[in-house]
Design a protein around this motif. Structure first.
Motif, mmCIF file in Angstrom:
data_model
loop_
_atom_site.group_PDB
_atom_site.id
_atom_site.type_symbol
_atom_site.label_atom_id
_atom_site.label_comp_id
_atom_site.label_asym_id
_atom_site.label_seq_id
_atom_site.Cartn_x
_atom_site.Cartn_y
_atom_site.Cartn_z
ATOM 1 N N ALA A 81 0.528 -1.312 0.136
ATOM 2 C CA ALA A 81 -0.017 0.149 -0.324
ATOM 3 C C ALA A 81 0.871 1.335 -0.081
ATOM 4 O O ALA A 81 0.797 2.564 -0.733
ATOM 5 C CB ALA A 81 -1.000 0.419 1.044
ATOM 6 N N GLY A 82 2.097 1.321 0.901
ATOM 7 C CA GLY A 82 3.198 2.380 0.646
ATOM 8 C C GLY A 82 2.176 3.404 1.253
ATOM 9 O O GLY A 82 1.151 3.687 2.201
ATOM 10 N N GLN A 114 3.747 3.430 8.540
ATOM 11 C CA GLN A 114 5.526 3.472 8.236
ATOM 12 C C GLN A 114 5.674 2.878 7.185
ATOM 13 O O GLN A 114 7.157 3.327 7.232
ATOM 14 C CB GLN A 114 5.845 1.251 8.265
ATOM 15 N N LYS A 120 9.894 -3.799 5.854
ATOM 16 C CA LYS A 120 8.568 -5.040 6.886
ATOM 17 C C LYS A 120 8.152 -6.112 5.263
ATOM 18 O O LYS A 120 7.990 -7.281 5.188
ATOM 19 C CB LYS A 120 7.633 -4.985 6.845
HETATM 20 S S1 SF4 Z 1 4.280 -1.670 6.540
HETATM 21 FE FE1 SF4 Z 1 5.980 -1.431 5.290
HETATM 22 S S2 SF4 Z 1 6.658 -2.927 3.652
HETATM 23 FE FE2 SF4 Z 1 3.590 -3.400 5.241
HETATM 24 S S3 SF4 Z 1 2.492 -2.323 3.962
HETATM 25 FE FE3 SF4 Z 1 3.660 -0.957 5.407
HETATM 26 S S4 SF4 Z 1 4.951 0.325 3.856
HETATM 27 FE FE4 SF4 Z 1 4.220 -1.231 2.796
#
Ligand code: SF4
Length: 388
Positions: A300-301, A307, A336
């Motif tokens: 999703a970004g 995050q 992640k």
């Molecule tokens: S936690 Fe990190 S990898 Fe997962 S959706 Fe959010 S930005 Fe993308």
């Protein structure tokens, strides 16, 4: 490498996750699939109470975004009245079964029995919410596979055992996991890495063999008796989902299945059905198994994920015309690596300032290049003949 926060749980209908674009929940299809009418009700609820964006996860679940404290109860009520969830939050947490759209009668019988077990066995309260099962797919903590006429139970890494009673074998392996896993250990792969698969099979009273990896069949486009609808980056909106319901009624048996490849599969089409590909493309679905977008994963970004360091899907869309490497290009908003937890041929990992590049690994693995701008990352891939 950029830091990632690992959460030890997965969202469900009753346990929403706070994201940058509101609350996020998952709706888990039952093993029989989803009827067209249910799909329309889900699409309507997503549009009325959320953002209208409906993602498909690599476990075949619907992921709804943009809900709020004010709309969550109405959304849950709509999902329950559509028959798409249990009323028991504990059951919804552990009801994680991915069934191949092509599972035959024997495999479907196993899937139904596993679903009943997961819904009724209160002794499974300690099972982590991330723990999942699969039937006719080697993509879970415990999988049931039909190898020719033989039923097998398998763990990550291809460790398996033949069994005449796969449901009993799955139960035994599940209880072996619950008995042997350290506190906080949420996945079978971690326990296999820590203790070895042989310990688990011995605990379950099963004789272990090692299966050779086999190629997973494509799940997009025409298939025997079915047609797969692919989603770029696993995302669709409510209009597309209502259209997919119409395709199931017009070309199939009125039912859709979700698949590992983040695709929706119209089943019961018969062979050689004509017209469905053009109708699906008009809705925005991918209909060619060779479409390059099926080899690009992006989470999703920004702005949806708190995050994230980049708008991963926008970056991925820009790279779609250029990716020429073998395997999957993964654009991850942080280390992640949600969109490709098993790894990819190349992963661009967004950090505070720039991107790290991981080859043949997961987003959190050691990168081969650090701190590149996006242009520099593309140039790096060009030098390796991975980009046009
Ligand atoms: S936690 Fe990190 S990898 Fe997962 S959706 Fe959010 S930005 Fe993308």
């Amino acid at each position: 490498m950029s830091a990632a926060i690992t959460r030890g749980w997965c969202p469900s209908l009753f346990e929403p996750m706070a994201a940058g674009d509101g609350l996020l929940v998952r709706v888990k299809p039952r093993v029989e699939g989803v009827k067209a009418a249910q799909l329309r009700e889900l699409a309507d609820a997503a549009a009325a109470y959320g953002s209208g964006q409906i993602e498909l996860t690599n476990r075949g679940n619907f992921q709804l975004r943009g809900l709020s404290d004010k709309t969550l109860a109405a959304f849950s009520g709509a999902v329950l009245s559509a028959g798409l969830a249990s009323t028991d939050p504990a059951v919804e947490r552990r009801r994680n079964i991915l069934v191949s759209p092509f599972a035959g009668p024997a495999a479907m019988t196993v899937a139904r029995q596993l679903e009943v077990w997961l819904e009724s066995d209160d002794g499974l309260h300690a099972l982590p919410g991330k723990f999942g099962f699969a039937v006719d797919e080697a993509a879970a903590d415990i999988s049931v596979l039909q190898v020719q006429e033989q039923m097998m139970v398998a763990l990550p890494g291809g460790y398996a055992a033949a069994t005449p009673d796969p449901v009993a074998a799955v139960r035994a392996l599940t209880h072996a996991f619950l008995g042997l896993a350290d506190a906080g250990m949420a996945r079978m792969a971690a326990l296999v890495a820590a203790r070895g698969a042989a310990v688990l099979f011995a605990e379950a009273g099963l004789s272990m063999v090692v299966l050779q990896p086999s190629d997973a069949p494509p799940q997009v486009g025409p298939m025997p008796g079915a047609f797969g609808l692919g989603l770029a980056f696993g995302v669709q909106d409510a209009v597309m989902l209502r259209g997919a319901a119409g395709l199931a009624e017009r070309f199939g048996n009125g039912c859709l299945r979700t698949a590992r490849a983040r695709s929706l599969v119209v089943v019961g089409t018969g062979d050689g059905v004509s017209g469905i590909a053009a109708a699906a493309r008009a809705l925005g679905y991918i209909t060619e198994p060779g479409d390059i977008r099926l080899r690009i994963a992006a989470c999703a970004g920004l702005p949806a994920c708190p995050q994230a360091f980049s708008d991963a899907r926008a970056v991925a869309a820009g790279l779609a015309a250029h990716w020429a490497g073998p395997g999957v290009l993964h654009v991850s908003g942080c280390a992640k690596g949600c969109a490709a937890p098993g790894g990819a041929a190349v992963t661009l990992v967004a950090g505070m300032q720039n991107y790290d590049v991981v080859r043949n690994g997961r987003a959190r693995d050691t990168p081969v290049a650090h701190g590149l701008s996006l242009d520099e990352a593309v140039e790096w891939m060009r030098e390796k003949r991975l980009c046009r």
